[in-house]
Design a protein around this motif. Sequence first.
Motif, PDB file in Angstrom:
ATOM      1  N   SER A 232      42.891 -22.710  67.042  1.00  0.00           N
ATOM      2  CA  SER A 232      43.958 -22.344  66.114  1.00  0.00           C
ATOM      3  C   SER A 232      45.307 -22.333  66.831  1.00  0.00           C
ATOM      4  O   SER A 232      45.416 -21.937  67.983  1.00  0.00           O
ATOM      5  N   THR A 233      46.337 -22.787  66.130  1.00  0.00           N
ATOM      6  CA  THR A 233      47.687 -22.759  66.699  1.00  0.00           C
ATOM      7  C   THR A 233      48.217 -21.329  66.771  1.00  0.00           C
ATOM      8  O   THR A 233      49.099 -21.020  67.567  1.00  0.00           O
ATOM      9  N   LYS A 234      47.680 -20.475  65.928  1.00  0.00           N
ATOM     10  CA  LYS A 234      48.082 -19.078  65.911  1.00  0.00           C
ATOM     11  C   LYS A 234      47.038 -18.267  66.676  1.00  0.00           C
ATOM     12  O   LYS A 234      45.854 -18.287  66.342  1.00  0.00           O
ATOM     13  N   LYS A 235      47.481 -17.575  67.708  1.00  0.00           N
ATOM     14  CA  LYS A 235      46.561 -16.833  68.549  1.00  0.00           C
ATOM     15  C   LYS A 235      46.156 -15.509  67.909  1.00  0.00           C
ATOM     16  O   LYS A 235      46.729 -15.076  66.907  1.00  0.00           O
ATOM     17  N   SER A 236      45.153 -14.862  68.519  1.00  0.00           N
ATOM     18  CA  SER A 236      44.599 -13.606  67.996  1.00  0.00           C
ATOM     19  C   SER A 236      44.977 -12.456  68.928  1.00  0.00           C
ATOM     20  O   SER A 236      44.964 -12.601  70.159  1.00  0.00           O
ATOM     21  N   TYR A 367      55.285  -7.368  76.919  1.00  0.00           N
ATOM     22  CA  TYR A 367      53.986  -7.913  77.339  1.00  0.00           C
ATOM     23  C   TYR A 367      53.438  -8.876  76.288  1.00  0.00           C
ATOM     24  O   TYR A 367      52.971  -9.979  76.617  1.00  0.00           O
ATOM     25  N   ILE A 368      53.508  -8.462  75.020  1.00  0.00           N
ATOM     26  CA  ILE A 368      52.980  -9.306  73.939  1.00  0.00           C
ATOM     27  C   ILE A 368      53.782 -10.600  73.828  1.00  0.00           C
ATOM     28  O   ILE A 368      53.217 -11.685  73.615  1.00  0.00           O
ATOM     29  N   ASN A 369      55.092 -10.518  74.024  1.00  0.00           N
ATOM     30  CA  ASN A 369      55.932 -11.716  73.933  1.00  0.00           C
ATOM     31  C   ASN A 369      55.577 -12.742  75.002  1.00  0.00           C
ATOM     32  O   ASN A 369      55.804 -13.954  74.809  1.00  0.00           O
ATOM     33  N   GLN A 370      55.022 -12.275  76.109  1.00  0.00           N
ATOM     34  CA  GLN A 370      54.673 -13.184  77.194  1.00  0.00           C
ATOM     35  C   GLN A 370      53.236 -13.701  77.113  1.00  0.00           C
ATOM     36  O   GLN A 370      52.837 -14.546  77.916  1.00  0.00           O
ATOM     37  N   LEU A 371      52.472 -13.190  76.156  1.00  0.00           N
ATOM     38  CA  LEU A 371      51.082 -13.648  76.006  1.00  0.00           C
ATOM     39  C   LEU A 371      51.042 -15.116  75.581  1.00  0.00           C
ATOM     40  O   LEU A 371      51.724 -15.523  74.644  1.00  0.00           O
ATOM     41  N   LYS A 440      52.251  -5.899  63.347  1.00  0.00           N
ATOM     42  CA  LYS A 440      52.952  -6.565  62.241  1.00  0.00           C
ATOM     43  C   LYS A 440      54.191  -7.314  62.728  1.00  0.00           C
ATOM     44  O   LYS A 440      54.523  -8.383  62.224  1.00  0.00           O
ATOM     45  N   SER A 441      54.865  -6.747  63.714  1.00  0.00           N
ATOM     46  CA  SER A 441      56.098  -7.364  64.208  1.00  0.00           C
ATOM     47  C   SER A 441      55.841  -8.651  64.995  1.00  0.00           C
ATOM     48  O   SER A 441      56.779  -9.403  65.284  1.00  0.00           O
ATOM     49  N   HIS A 442      54.577  -8.901  65.339  1.00  0.00           N
ATOM     50  CA  HIS A 442      54.235 -10.118  66.088  1.00  0.00           C
ATOM     51  C   HIS A 442      53.334 -11.051  65.278  1.00  0.00           C
ATOM     52  O   HIS A 442      52.672 -11.918  65.852  1.00  0.00           O
ATOM     53  N   GLN A 443      53.338 -10.881  63.978  1.00  0.00           N
ATOM     54  CA  GLN A 443      52.448 -11.689  63.133  1.00  0.00           C
ATOM     55  C   GLN A 443      52.900 -13.136  63.010  1.00  0.00           C
ATOM     56  O   GLN A 443      52.133 -13.977  62.526  1.00  0.00           O
ATOM     57  N   ASP A 444      54.105 -13.449  63.455  1.00  0.00           N
ATOM     58  CA  ASP A 444      54.529 -14.850  63.428  1.00  0.00           C
ATOM     59  C   ASP A 444      53.764 -15.679  64.448  1.00  0.00           C
ATOM     60  O   ASP A 444      53.571 -16.890  64.261  1.00  0.00           O
ATOM     61  N   ILE A 486      39.540   0.835  60.861  1.00  0.00           N
ATOM     62  CA  ILE A 486      39.843  -0.562  61.189  1.00  0.00           C
ATOM     63  C   ILE A 486      40.991  -1.024  60.299  1.00  0.00           C
ATOM     64  O   ILE A 486      41.016  -0.718  59.100  1.00  0.00           O
ATOM     65  N   TRP A 487      41.944  -1.711  60.902  1.00  0.00           N
ATOM     66  CA  TRP A 487      43.028  -2.340  60.148  1.00  0.00           C
ATOM     67  C   TRP A 487      42.999  -3.836  60.420  1.00  0.00           C
ATOM     68  O   TRP A 487      42.944  -4.269  61.583  1.00  0.00           O
ATOM     69  N   LEU A 488      43.014  -4.623  59.344  1.00  0.00           N
ATOM     70  CA  LEU A 488      43.028  -6.083  59.451  1.00  0.00           C
ATOM     71  C   LEU A 488      44.268  -6.606  58.746  1.00  0.00           C
ATOM     72  O   LEU A 488      44.520  -6.260  57.585  1.00  0.00           O
ATOM     73  N   SER A 489      45.043  -7.408  59.432  1.00  0.00           N
ATOM     74  CA  SER A 489      46.216  -7.990  58.789  1.00  0.00           C
ATOM     75  C   SER A 489      45.759  -8.914  57.668  1.00  0.00           C
ATOM     76  O   SER A 489      44.641  -9.451  57.694  1.00  0.00           O
ATOM     77  N   PRO A 490      46.598  -9.131  56.651  1.00  0.00           N
ATOM     78  CA  PRO A 490      46.243 -10.080  55.579  1.00  0.00           C
ATOM     79  C   PRO A 490      45.878 -11.451  56.143  1.00  0.00           C
ATOM     80  O   PRO A 490      44.977 -12.122  55.631  1.00  0.00           O
ATOM     81  N   ASP A 491      46.569 -11.836  57.207  1.00  0.00           N
ATOM     82  CA  ASP A 491      46.279 -13.123  57.850  1.00  0.00           C
ATOM     83  C   ASP A 491      44.871 -13.140  58.425  1.00  0.00           C
ATOM     84  O   ASP A 491      44.144 -14.137  58.325  1.00  0.00           O
ATOM     85  N   TYR A 492      44.479 -12.019  59.053  1.00  0.00           N
ATOM     86  CA  TYR A 492      43.126 -11.947  59.608  1.00  0.00           C
ATOM     87  C   TYR A 492      42.091 -12.009  58.493  1.00  0.00           C
ATOM     88  O   TYR A 492      41.083 -12.722  58.596  1.00  0.00           O
ATOM     89  N   GLN A 493      42.324 -11.261  57.427  1.00  0.00           N
ATOM     90  CA  GLN A 493      41.386 -11.254  56.303  1.00  0.00           C
ATOM     91  C   GLN A 493      41.181 -12.661  55.752  1.00  0.00           C
ATOM     92  O   GLN A 493      40.047 -13.073  55.461  1.00  0.00           O
ATOM     93  N   GLN A 494      42.274 -13.395  55.617  1.00  0.00           N
ATOM     94  CA  GLN A 494      42.188 -14.740  55.049  1.00  0.00           C
ATOM     95  C   GLN A 494      41.558 -15.726  56.030  1.00  0.00           C
ATOM     96  O   GLN A 494      40.677 -16.514  55.671  1.00  0.00           O
TER      97      GLN A 494
END
Length: 546
Positions: A232-236, A367-371, A440-444, A486-494
């Motif tokens: 996937s182009t979008k990481k987890s 840290y997340i921005n550098q992942l 949520k702030s890194h969901q892009d 447990i919290w799943l983003s809408p993107d994860y659910q889909q």
Amino acid sequence: MSLMQLKRVSLSRHLFLILFSAYIALFLNLAFYHQVLAAMPLTTLRCTLVFLSMPLVAFSVINIVLTLASFLWLDRLLIALFILVSAAAQYFIWNYNIVLDRSMIVNMLDTTASESFALMTPQFVISLLLSGVLAVVLAFWIRFKTPSGLLSSVVPRAISLAASAMLILLIALLFYKDYASLFRNHKELVKSLSPSNSIAATLSWYKHNQLTHLPLVRLGEDAHQSPQMLNSTKKSLTIIVLGETSRAADFSLSGYPHQTNPLLAKDNVIYFPQTISCGTSTAVSVPCMFSGMPRAHYDDVLASHREGLLDIVQRAGLSVLWNENDGGCKGACDRVPHQDMTRLDLPGECIDGECYDDVLFHGLDDYINQLKGNGIIVLHTIGSHGPTYYHRYPAQFRRFVPTCDTNQIQDCSREQLVNTYDNTLLYVDYIVDKAINVLKSHQDRFTTSLVYLSDHGESLGENGVYLHGMPYAIAPEEQKYVPMLIWLSPDYQQRHAVAMDCMNKLTKNTWSQDNLFSTVLGLTGTVTREYVPGDDILTACRSTNR
């Protein structure tokens, strides 16, 4: 006039030993006798005789040990040790209803300096000075009468030894069945008898600790990421918020009247109120939940030298980070990147060696921005750790009043204690909600998910029990039932076809910390033979399995 200026009292050695044996057996075991009375009310003459025989047995055993030590000139040192450990143990048993066993020794050794200091209340210090230190000073101040010969020194002690042994034998002949029945049905009583409880617990810890320095056992060597995660182009990105001392009973997500979860109530989380912990202390629960071993077969020696959940996901290629604010990960993060956030000593967040859990987010966005790839982050909170509950949250979270603003929680009213504890949960609510907002702030760039799970619960004075750490078999439910969500983003659910209506139905089921291992492997797309689909909470709700 000081004690040293007074004329020193002289006693024969055997009388000296008898007096201090009696002091330890009688006055430093009041908590033990109190618990015996609760377990065996004096409703019959026989029960009364059994009870009255107990101080005699305790005295006889202590006298035998001290008298034998006297032949090696170790009696004063042993008396000092027995008095100090017995006085300290009695205070905590009496005031907090703790059980002194190996796990409690582990808890004490793993406790941070600030947490230990919180237990050093004025009441404890005064109690230890009066019942312990003063008696030790007296033991060294008293001088021994000079014996007229070898026989006059040895014979009285030999007679004392023989008399004590005969007394034990006589009581055993008269009341063995009563003792056996009492201690078989109330095994925890033995762990309240001083100083044997401290000695047995320490020896058990020492023997157990010798087995932990064994070669590392590798786990999940076949681990790899699923093609769906890799291609996937979008990481987890997954965050685990590891709670401390949160009990399920006080989470308003399940109907508790105090609104302790106002933010999480708006976050569309899936909350599992019937979740059981692996242990009643951090030292047991944390390594257990990350070990991949179910509680029923958990082996803490094996866990101490075997890889766990984070080793597996790291081997699969995920970036792993453990941020620590609770005195250590108990081995769960030893081989992955981890940092002790408390050491940052950030102004406004850290006071006297302890930090609010907000410190866990320091530098996290960078840290997340550098992942570059998929990642998992663990935030280990100090949560609701007592007895200084009022130190766990900033002033703006003091919503429920009046509060118990002291470490002598047994002196607070029930209302004050519960209010203060619930304020800590209000802050937990804020911390978990903040972690969700970070995701949520890194969901892009990331498909995100979160798990919150506390390590164990807490007793708040129910039936006279406080804090946590009781043996699992006799621990109250307040120490064993913990909040999990447990919290799943809408993107994860889909992306992973997870049906939320199905997930919400699962909240009625009973779960445990055993489920964390495979659930996180499933959340992160880590493929390994160690994964157990039936333990993964999401399994039944993925569309491919429905």
